[in-house]
Design a protein around this motif. Structure first.
Motif, PDB file in Angstrom:
ATOM      1  N   LYS A 110      23.806  48.346 -35.954  1.00 32.53           N
ATOM      2  CA  LYS A 110      23.442  49.660 -36.471  1.00 32.53           C
ATOM      3  C   LYS A 110      23.715  49.749 -37.973  1.00 32.53           C
ATOM      4  O   LYS A 110      22.896  50.289 -38.736  1.00 32.53           O
ATOM      5  CB  LYS A 110      24.230  50.745 -35.728  1.00 32.53           C
ATOM      6  CG  LYS A 110      23.818  52.160 -36.071  1.00 32.53           C
ATOM      7  CD  LYS A 110      24.593  53.161 -35.213  1.00 32.53           C
ATOM      8  CE  LYS A 110      24.177  54.601 -35.563  1.00 32.53           C
ATOM      9  NZ  LYS A 110      24.932  55.592 -34.742  1.00 32.53           N
ATOM     10  N   GLY A 114      20.378  50.018 -40.239  1.00 33.23           N
ATOM     11  CA  GLY A 114      20.178  51.427 -40.558  1.00 33.23           C
ATOM     12  C   GLY A 114      19.658  51.656 -41.962  1.00 33.23           C
ATOM     13  O   GLY A 114      18.905  52.605 -42.220  1.00 33.23           O
ATOM     14  N   ASN A 116      17.489  50.052 -43.559  1.00 31.40           N
ATOM     15  CA  ASN A 116      16.064  49.747 -43.718  1.00 31.40           C
ATOM     16  C   ASN A 116      15.167  50.959 -43.486  1.00 31.40           C
ATOM     17  O   ASN A 116      13.991  50.951 -43.853  1.00 31.40           O
ATOM     18  CB  ASN A 116      15.646  48.629 -42.758  1.00 31.40           C
ATOM     19  CG  ASN A 116      16.271  47.293 -43.131  1.00 31.40           C
ATOM     20  OD1 ASN A 116      16.653  47.083 -44.268  1.00 31.40           O
ATOM     21  ND2 ASN A 116      16.364  46.394 -42.170  1.00 31.40           N
ATOM     22  N   LYS A 117      15.715  51.991 -42.864  1.00 33.44           N
ATOM     23  CA  LYS A 117      14.911  53.160 -42.530  1.00 33.44           C
ATOM     24  C   LYS A 117      14.474  53.891 -43.800  1.00 33.44           C
ATOM     25  O   LYS A 117      15.220  54.005 -44.766  1.00 33.44           O
ATOM     26  CB  LYS A 117      15.704  54.111 -41.625  1.00 33.44           C
ATOM     27  CG  LYS A 117      16.259  53.459 -40.356  1.00 33.44           C
ATOM     28  CD  LYS A 117      15.150  53.021 -39.417  1.00 33.44           C
ATOM     29  CE  LYS A 117      15.722  52.433 -38.131  1.00 33.44           C
ATOM     30  NZ  LYS A 117      14.675  51.951 -37.213  1.00 33.44           N
ATOM     31  N   ASN A 118      13.238  54.358 -43.783  1.00 34.27           N
ATOM     32  CA  ASN A 118      12.700  55.213 -44.853  1.00 34.27           C
ATOM     33  C   ASN A 118      12.673  54.531 -46.216  1.00 34.27           C
ATOM     34  O   ASN A 118      12.816  55.186 -47.256  1.00 34.27           O
ATOM     35  CB  ASN A 118      13.494  56.522 -44.953  1.00 34.27           C
ATOM     36  CG  ASN A 118      13.537  57.282 -43.636  1.00 34.27           C
ATOM     37  OD1 ASN A 118      12.526  57.379 -42.948  1.00 34.27           O
ATOM     38  ND2 ASN A 118      14.705  57.808 -43.285  1.00 34.27           N
ATOM     39  N   GLN A 134       5.284  50.918 -46.555  1.00 36.19           N
ATOM     40  CA  GLN A 134       5.694  50.254 -45.316  1.00 36.19           C
ATOM     41  C   GLN A 134       4.500  49.671 -44.568  1.00 36.19           C
ATOM     42  O   GLN A 134       4.667  48.800 -43.712  1.00 36.19           O
ATOM     43  CB  GLN A 134       6.463  51.229 -44.424  1.00 36.19           C
ATOM     44  CG  GLN A 134       7.739  51.731 -45.085  1.00 36.19           C
ATOM     45  CD  GLN A 134       8.851  51.989 -44.096  1.00 36.19           C
ATOM     46  OE1 GLN A 134       8.782  51.608 -42.935  1.00 36.19           O
ATOM     47  NE2 GLN A 134       9.902  52.633 -44.548  1.00 36.19           N
ATOM     48  N   GLU A 147      11.528  46.520 -40.078  1.00 38.21           N
ATOM     49  CA  GLU A 147      12.810  47.227 -40.078  1.00 38.21           C
ATOM     50  C   GLU A 147      13.868  46.534 -39.229  1.00 38.21           C
ATOM     51  O   GLU A 147      15.023  46.957 -39.213  1.00 38.21           O
ATOM     52  CB  GLU A 147      12.615  48.668 -39.595  1.00 38.21           C
ATOM     53  CG  GLU A 147      11.808  49.526 -40.562  1.00 38.21           C
ATOM     54  CD  GLU A 147      11.759  50.983 -40.142  1.00 38.21           C
ATOM     55  OE1 GLU A 147      12.109  51.279 -38.974  1.00 38.21           O
ATOM     56  OE2 GLU A 147      11.392  51.827 -40.971  1.00 38.21           O
TER      57      GLU A 147
END
Length: 418
Positions: A110, A114, A116-118, A134, A147
């Protein structure tokens, strides 16, 4: 006085006479005898007797005495009980450790993924993108940002001790490598990045206040920081600018003094020398096979002749060769005896600054070790470019097409037509 007649008590087996004096007994006597008979009818029906006065006598509760005689348990029984208890304790401990291990792995994954998001990623001029970069369309192909990819930036710092009180005095990131691991496909990649790559670097004042961006060598980004956290973060930010804003969050910085103990811990690395290197402590001849130990290992990995324009390029080739051989030797050792990883980590901690937590480390090692067997399982990705003589130092300019296609290869998933 008239004699009282004898009374009789009828039992299942016979009739027992009571003397008159017996009637003077407590009225509950008969009940006691009857209850005793029922309570003991199986155990005592053959062991009753009659006293001279005619009163029934039983050998009361013999079976209870036998059952609870209080005799000490046998040695075999005590050992059996001990081992059962030990087994239960062992099983509980194993379950607890396994649960803690799984929780640690979950938290490590996690933490690593984590970030890598957005992500908001830029694209090359001849590519189209959607969803903040993306989703990319390039040369007729569609790519989606991965991701599920873990990336860690390794920095070799030319300082004996990490840390600085004044910005600009923290040393340089003399070697920079991006390691990636795809958690879905188990694919590993290693991208060497030239220290001389030209990029925008955030400058800081002597007091540490943030200043403007300035174009300079990537290696200098490390100098503008405290030699630890801010130096690493400044280097990663500059690296991200080179890689079209791909996010980098995990890092390990090691000073060069770590090379010798890390090399010697696995018994040295044997390879065929790619070039002649002669120093006060080493004499390495091109083409000869040598097992690098001690100073020879340090020299082979770090040495460069600053009078030659392509000296760093030659050093990158040697480092790539050394890493290949090191990994190929280490992985079989770790599969045979996992404690070597702990030993190397303990050594590295003396020369290292990193934001890789224990959770992250356990997850990475537990994922990679079962699926990787040698350096052949690592994909080395080379970024082409040109080297120019700058005002004072060599400058490396990546070929934009080579760089962007390397980004798509490593950090994106190519979509196939179904």
């Amino acid at each position: 006085m008239t004699d009282l007649p004898n009374k009789e008590i009828q039992t299942e087996e016979n009739t027992v006479s009571l003397s008159p004096s017996s009637e003077k007994e407590d009225a509950s006597s008969e009940d006691v005898i009857v209850l005793e008979r029922y309570h003991h009818q199986e155990e005592h029906k053959h062991i009753k007797s009659v006293s001279a006065s005619g009163k029934i006598k039983y050998r009361k509760k013999k079976h209870h005495k036998r059952k609870h005689s209080g005799k000490p348990k046998s040695k075999h029984f005590r050992l059996k009980k001990f081992f059962i208890g030990l087994l239960i304790f062992f099983l509980i401990a194993v379950i607890a450790l396994f649960t803690a291990y799984q929780i640690t792995r979950y938290l490590g994954r996690k933490e690593l993924l984590g970030a890598n998001k957005n992500a908001s990623i830029q694209t090359i001029d001849n590519a189209e993108s959607e969803e903040n970069g993306q989703v990319v369309y390039y040369k007729g192909e569609k790519y989606i940002y991965n991701e599920d990819l873990i990336s860690i930036v390794f920095m070799g710092v030319d300082q004996s001790e990490l840390g600085a009180d004044v910005a600009g005095k923290a040393g340089q990131a003399d070697a920079i490598y991006i390691f990636t691991y795809d958690t879905r496909t188990d694919k590993c990649c290693l991208i060497p990045v030239s220290r001389e790559t030209m990029t925008d670097v955030r400058l800081y004042s002597v007091s540490g206040a943030e200043m403007e961006l300035e174009k300079m060598q990537l290696c200098l980004a490390y100098a503008y920081g405290n030699g630890k956290e801010t130096s690493c973060e400044n280097t990663l930010a500059s690296l991200s600018r080179i890689f079209y804003n791909i996010p980098f969050h995990n890092y390990i910085s090691l000073n060069w003094d770590s090379i010798i103990p890390l090399n010697d811990e696995i018994g040295g690395v044997r390879l065929r020398a790619l070039e002649d290197i002669r120093t006060d402590t080493s004499s390495i001849i091109k083409g000869n096979y040598i097992t690098l130990m001690g100073d020879d290992a340090w020299t082979y990995v770090k040495y460069r002749d600053t009078s030659k324009l392509k000296s760093n390029e030659n050093r990158l080739s040697r480092q790539k060769q050394y890493i290949n051989h090191y990994i190929s030797k280490l992985i079989p050792m770790a599969k045979k005896d996992f404690t070597i990883i702990g030993d190397l980590t303990n050594i590295a901690n003396q020369y290292m600054y990193s934001n890789i937590t224990t959770n992250k480390l356990i997850y990475i090692v537990s994922e990679i070790l079962p699926t990787v067997y040698s350096s052949k399982d690592f994909d080395f990705v080379t970024i082409k470019g040109s080297i120019k003589k700058g005002e004072n130092y060599a400058e490396f300019y990546p070929d934009e097409t080579s760089l962007y296609e390397a980004i798509l290869k490593v950090f994106y998933n190519k979509q196939t037509n179904e």
